[in-house]
Design a protein around this motif. Structure first.
Motif, PDB file in Angstrom:
ATOM      1  N   ASN A   1     -25.090   1.837  -3.800  1.00 24.72           N
ATOM      2  CA  ASN A   1     -25.286   0.927  -4.933  1.00 24.72           C
ATOM      3  C   ASN A   1     -24.861  -0.510  -4.622  1.00 24.72           C
ATOM      4  O   ASN A   1     -24.843  -1.359  -5.510  1.00 24.72           O
ATOM      5  N   GLY A   2     -24.496  -0.753  -3.362  1.00 22.46           N
ATOM      6  CA  GLY A   2     -24.086  -2.090  -2.964  1.00 22.46           C
ATOM      7  C   GLY A   2     -22.654  -2.426  -3.310  1.00 22.46           C
ATOM      8  O   GLY A   2     -22.232  -3.577  -3.160  1.00 22.46           O
ATOM      9  N   GLN A   3     -21.876  -1.443  -3.770  1.00 21.19           N
ATOM     10  CA  GLN A   3     -20.465  -1.659  -4.106  1.00 21.19           C
ATOM     11  C   GLN A   3     -19.594  -1.466  -2.878  1.00 21.19           C
ATOM     12  O   GLN A   3     -19.912  -0.647  -2.001  1.00 21.19           O
ATOM     13  N   ILE A   4     -18.503  -2.230  -2.797  1.00 16.24           N
ATOM     14  CA  ILE A   4     -17.524  -1.981  -1.732  1.00 16.24           C
ATOM     15  C   ILE A   4     -16.972  -0.576  -1.933  1.00 16.24           C
ATOM     16  O   ILE A   4     -16.620  -0.184  -3.039  1.00 16.24           O
ATOM     17  N   ARG A   5     -16.914   0.213  -0.872  1.00 18.38           N
ATOM     18  CA  ARG A   5     -16.461   1.599  -0.988  1.00 18.38           C
ATOM     19  C   ARG A   5     -15.016   1.654  -1.488  1.00 18.38           C
ATOM     20  O   ARG A   5     -14.198   0.790  -1.185  1.00 18.38           O
ATOM     21  N   SER A   6     -14.736   2.710  -2.256  1.00 20.08           N
ATOM     22  CA  SER A   6     -13.422   2.842  -2.877  1.00 20.08           C
ATOM     23  C   SER A   6     -12.301   2.908  -1.844  1.00 20.08           C
ATOM     24  O   SER A   6     -11.193   2.415  -2.089  1.00 20.08           O
ATOM     25  N   GLY A   7     -12.578   3.488  -0.677  1.00 20.87           N
ATOM     26  CA  GLY A   7     -11.546   3.588   0.361  1.00 20.87           C
ATOM     27  C   GLY A   7     -11.054   2.229   0.805  1.00 20.87           C
ATOM     28  O   GLY A   7      -9.843   2.029   1.011  1.00 20.87           O
ATOM     29  N   TRP A   8     -11.956   1.265   0.933  1.00 20.06           N
ATOM     30  CA  TRP A   8     -11.562  -0.076   1.343  1.00 20.06           C
ATOM     31  C   TRP A   8     -10.780  -0.781   0.226  1.00 20.06           C
ATOM     32  O   TRP A   8      -9.817  -1.500   0.492  1.00 20.06           O
ATOM     33  N   ILE A   9     -11.221  -0.561  -1.015  1.00 20.35           N
ATOM     34  CA  ILE A   9     -10.517  -1.154  -2.152  1.00 20.35           C
ATOM     35  C   ILE A   9      -9.083  -0.617  -2.220  1.00 20.35           C
ATOM     36  O   ILE A   9      -8.121  -1.363  -2.444  1.00 20.35           O
ATOM     37  N   ILE A  10      -8.937   0.701  -2.025  1.00 18.33           N
ATOM     38  CA  ILE A  10      -7.607   1.323  -2.080  1.00 18.33           C
ATOM     39  C   ILE A  10      -6.740   0.851  -0.914  1.00 18.33           C
ATOM     40  O   ILE A  10      -5.551   0.549  -1.087  1.00 18.33           O
ATOM     41  N   LEU A  11      -7.330   0.742   0.286  1.00 13.33           N
ATOM     42  CA  LEU A  11      -6.574   0.259   1.441  1.00 13.33           C
ATOM     43  C   LEU A  11      -6.096  -1.167   1.214  1.00 13.33           C
ATOM     44  O   LEU A  11      -4.935  -1.497   1.501  1.00 13.33           O
ATOM     45  N   LEU A  12      -6.968  -2.004   0.681  1.00 13.65           N
ATOM     46  CA  LEU A  12      -6.575  -3.383   0.373  1.00 13.65           C
ATOM     47  C   LEU A  12      -5.445  -3.394  -0.645  1.00 13.65           C
ATOM     48  O   LEU A  12      -4.490  -4.172  -0.530  1.00 13.65           O
ATOM     49  N   GLY A  13      -5.539  -2.502  -1.626  1.00 16.54           N
ATOM     50  CA  GLY A  13      -4.493  -2.412  -2.635  1.00 16.54           C
ATOM     51  C   GLY A  13      -3.159  -2.012  -2.039  1.00 16.54           C
ATOM     52  O   GLY A  13      -2.116  -2.567  -2.390  1.00 16.54           O
ATOM     53  N   LEU A  14      -3.178  -1.049  -1.123  1.00 15.46           N
ATOM     54  CA  LEU A  14      -1.943  -0.611  -0.464  1.00 15.46           C
ATOM     55  C   LEU A  14      -1.311  -1.743   0.336  1.00 15.46           C
ATOM     56  O   LEU A  14      -0.099  -1.964   0.282  1.00 15.46           O
ATOM     57  N   ILE A  15      -2.141  -2.470   1.082  1.00 18.65           N
ATOM     58  CA  ILE A  15      -1.635  -3.583   1.895  1.00 18.65           C
ATOM     59  C   ILE A  15      -1.026  -4.660   0.990  1.00 18.65           C
ATOM     60  O   ILE A  15       0.088  -5.141   1.230  1.00 18.65           O
ATOM     61  N   ALA A  16      -1.753  -5.021  -0.057  1.00 22.43           N
ATOM     62  CA  ALA A  16      -1.259  -6.041  -0.984  1.00 22.43           C
ATOM     63  C   ALA A  16       0.029  -5.592  -1.661  1.00 22.43           C
ATOM     64  O   ALA A  16       0.961  -6.384  -1.857  1.00 22.43           O
ATOM     65  N   MET A  17       0.077  -4.300  -2.014  1.00 24.55           N
ATOM     66  CA  MET A  17       1.257  -3.752  -2.675  1.00 24.55           C
ATOM     67  C   MET A  17       2.487  -3.874  -1.790  1.00 24.55           C
ATOM     68  O   MET A  17       3.545  -4.331  -2.226  1.00 24.55           O
ATOM     69  N   TYR A  18       2.354  -3.473  -0.523  1.00 29.51           N
ATOM     70  CA  TYR A  18       3.506  -3.518   0.385  1.00 29.51           C
ATOM     71  C   TYR A  18       3.928  -4.951   0.695  1.00 29.51           C
ATOM     72  O   TYR A  18       5.122  -5.243   0.801  1.00 29.51           O
ATOM     73  N   ILE A  19       2.960  -5.844   0.827  1.00 29.54           N
ATOM     74  CA  ILE A  19       3.301  -7.249   1.062  1.00 29.54           C
ATOM     75  C   ILE A  19       4.053  -7.819  -0.141  1.00 29.54           C
ATOM     76  O   ILE A  19       5.094  -8.489   0.007  1.00 29.54           O
ATOM     77  N   ALA A  20       3.543  -7.543  -1.346  1.00 31.28           N
ATOM     78  CA  ALA A  20       4.193  -8.063  -2.563  1.00 31.28           C
ATOM     79  C   ALA A  20       5.585  -7.473  -2.728  1.00 31.28           C
ATOM     80  O   ALA A  20       6.529  -8.186  -3.100  1.00 31.28           O
TER      81      ALA A  20
END
Length: 296
Positions: A6-25
């Motif tokens: 559907n042209g959406q960024i896959r959920s795995g990448w969104i979750i990985l980005l979230g994990l990285i941002a979470m740990y940095i914050a």
């Protein structure tokens, strides 16, 4: 690779980005507490420039709260910002809707589950109570850890249930996959905790599945948030068990050395024991009954 059909960024990448941002914050927001700890410790230990961080925290509950609580607030803010600007959805859509009765029932269910396990272990002689039940030891950690576990309950449910599950659901992932991924990622995030055990990590998967089930059945984060808060607080700050390997500071002091570690969980805490497994599984049945009555 990066997008679905559907042209959406896959959920795995969104979750990985979230994990990285979470740990940095978390790292950034814990810096003030670490600086304050370093300054106070070096002031008291002018002859040395090294100190044991965990030992230093043992005597400074408010500095511990400033550091770990600050990191948790960083994780909450990262989750909110990602949800708002990357997922482009509102906080209500993250799961903050429904009745406050769900929160109250969750608080009760988490507390009563740990309380029953505590008295079962007392009855079987697997733990020894070192202070009288009528003489709880109230101290600074009693309040600081209450604040800490409230923050942790909100943050971990916002991220692992709200952010992870809702992101996957928006990409039309199957429900069993949504449950499993949220629970496994939740367990993996605890994998570096002190005194970690296989049973402990499996139980965190199981309780992650229970939280996912609570979220799915109520369509709200309030029930798992409530359960999460008192499950942790009653373990560590009331009954004196370690919480996922983190040192306890309870109203009651206990000795677990003579007990069966398969039941007590040993140094990892009750989450490393089979009683926890049983009560987590019972939680599914109780949640089903509760939501059936709630939705009647």
């Amino acid at each position: 690779m990066f997008t679905n059909q559907n042209g959406q960024i896959r959920s795995g990448w969104i979750i990985l980005l979230g994990l990285i941002a979470m740990y940095i914050a978390q790292g950034i927001f814990s810096i003030p507490g670490m600086i304050f700890l370093a300054v106070t410790e070096l002031t008291h230990q002018s002859a040395t420039i090294t100190f044991d961080i965990m030992s230093a925290f043992e005597n400074q509950p408010w500095v511990l709260l400033l550091t770990q609580g600050g990191g948790t607030i960083g994780g909450i803010l990262a989750t909110i910002l990602l949800w708002r600007f990357l997922n482009k959805k509102t906080i209500k859509e993250l799961g903050f809707k429904g009745s406050w009765k769900d929160l109250l029932f969750g608080l009760f269910l988490g507390a009563i589950s740990i309380t029953i396990i505590f008295f079962l272990l007392i009855a079987t002689g697997d733990i020894k109570l070192l202070n009288l039940i009528t003489q709880p030891d109230f101290n600074s950690f009693t309040i600081s850890f209450l604040i800490m576990f409230i923050l942790v309950g909100f943050f971990e449910e916002m991220f692992f249930r709200g952010y992870v599950m809702q992101t996957m659901a928006s990409r039309q992932n199957k429900k069993w996959m949504i449950y499993l991924v949220s629970a496994v990622v939740f367990s993996v995030a605890h994998g570096a905790n002190p005194n970690v055990s296989i049973i402990g990590l499996l139980n965190i998967v199981f309780v992650g599945l229970l939280f996912a089930y609570m979220f799915d059945r109520t369509k709200s984060l309030w029930l798992p948030i409530g359960y999460h808060i008192t499950w942790n607080y009653f373990q560590g700050s009331v009954f004196g068990f370690a919480v996922s390997g983190i040192s306890p500071h309870g109203l009651y002091q206990i000795d677990i050395t003579g007990g069966n570690t398969l039941l007590t969980g040993g140094d990892f805490g009750l989450e490393g024991g089979l009683y926890a497994t049983f009560f987590i599984l019972i939680g599914f049945l109780i949640t089903w009954f509760y939501t059936k009555i709630r939705n009647a």
